[in-house]
Design a protein around this motif. Sequence first.
Motif, PDB file in Angstrom:
ATOM      1  N   VAL A  10       7.854   2.669  -1.063  1.00 30.37           N
ATOM      2  CA  VAL A  10       7.371   1.985  -2.269  1.00 30.37           C
ATOM      3  C   VAL A  10       6.534   0.769  -1.881  1.00 30.37           C
ATOM      4  CG1 VAL A  10       8.100   0.618  -4.261  1.00 30.37           C
ATOM      5  CG2 VAL A  10       9.242   2.767  -3.749  1.00 30.37           C
ATOM      6  N   LYS A  11       7.091  -0.056  -1.033  1.00 30.90           N
ATOM      7  CA  LYS A  11       6.402  -1.279  -0.622  1.00 30.90           C
ATOM      8  C   LYS A  11       5.092  -0.961   0.106  1.00 30.90           C
ATOM      9  CE  LYS A  11       7.751  -5.771   1.035  1.00 30.90           C
ATOM     10  NZ  LYS A  11       8.817  -6.569   1.608  1.00 30.90           N
ATOM     11  N   LEU A  12       5.119   0.011   0.983  1.00 25.75           N
ATOM     12  CA  LEU A  12       3.927   0.399   1.728  1.00 25.75           C
ATOM     13  C   LEU A  12       2.840   0.944   0.804  1.00 25.75           C
ATOM     14  CD1 LEU A  12       2.664   0.749   4.566  1.00 25.75           C
ATOM     15  CD2 LEU A  12       3.552   3.078   4.511  1.00 25.75           C
ATOM     16  N   VAL A  17      -2.505   1.169  -1.779  1.00 31.62           N
ATOM     17  CA  VAL A  17      -3.244   1.875  -2.828  1.00 31.62           C
ATOM     18  C   VAL A  17      -4.220   0.901  -3.474  1.00 31.62           C
ATOM     19  CG1 VAL A  17      -3.061   2.960  -5.095  1.00 31.62           C
ATOM     20  CG2 VAL A  17      -1.458   3.568  -3.306  1.00 31.62           C
ATOM     21  N   PRO A  18      -5.500   1.188  -3.396  1.00 31.99           N
ATOM     22  CA  PRO A  18      -6.489   0.288  -3.995  1.00 31.99           C
ATOM     23  C   PRO A  18      -6.374   0.280  -5.517  1.00 31.99           C
ATOM     24  CG  PRO A  18      -7.553   2.267  -3.156  1.00 31.99           C
ATOM     25  CD  PRO A  18      -6.099   2.340  -2.772  1.00 31.99           C
ATOM     26  N   ILE A  25      -2.144   6.985  -9.361  1.00 29.27           N
ATOM     27  CA  ILE A  25      -0.928   6.942  -8.557  1.00 29.27           C
ATOM     28  C   ILE A  25      -0.081   5.786  -9.070  1.00 29.27           C
ATOM     29  CG2 ILE A  25       0.018   6.556  -6.261  1.00 29.27           C
ATOM     30  CD1 ILE A  25      -2.625   7.641  -5.144  1.00 29.27           C
ATOM     31  N   LEU A  26       1.058   6.100  -9.666  1.00 28.85           N
ATOM     32  CA  LEU A  26       1.922   5.072 -10.234  1.00 28.85           C
ATOM     33  C   LEU A  26       3.228   5.005  -9.452  1.00 28.85           C
ATOM     34  CD1 LEU A  26       1.545   6.048 -13.995  1.00 28.85           C
ATOM     35  CD2 LEU A  26       0.235   4.345 -12.735  1.00 28.85           C
ATOM     36  N   VAL A  43       3.436  -3.095  -9.913  1.00 27.41           N
ATOM     37  CA  VAL A  43       2.082  -3.459  -9.489  1.00 27.41           C
ATOM     38  C   VAL A  43       2.236  -4.496  -8.385  1.00 27.41           C
ATOM     39  CG1 VAL A  43      -0.108  -4.487 -10.219  1.00 27.41           C
ATOM     40  CG2 VAL A  43       1.195  -3.044 -11.799  1.00 27.41           C
ATOM     41  N   TRP A  44       1.563  -4.302  -7.265  1.00 28.93           N
ATOM     42  CA  TRP A  44       1.740  -5.160  -6.106  1.00 28.93           C
ATOM     43  C   TRP A  44       1.539  -6.641  -6.429  1.00 28.93           C
ATOM     44  CZ3 TRP A  44       4.311  -5.216  -1.939  1.00 28.93           C
ATOM     45  CH2 TRP A  44       4.054  -6.157  -0.962  1.00 28.93           C
TER      46      TRP A  44
END
Length: 66
Positions: A10-12, A17-18, A25-26, A43-44
Amino acid sequence: MEIQLSPFWVKLILRIVPYGLSHRILIMCRGYSEDLQNFTELVWEDDKYLDFYDKETYPEYQLWLT
């Protein structure tokens, strides 16, 4: 399509993901904001300090492809 993910992935994925692909991609989390019934999108920029490895608070992650 839903794919179960470990906190590591998940973190990676959130990091790499741009933003342009984020609508396809969710990364979804069950337990976010104490909602144990539904999944919430991560969302990062908003969630980079989340304790991804806290299984009690965040028990399940999924990758959704749209």
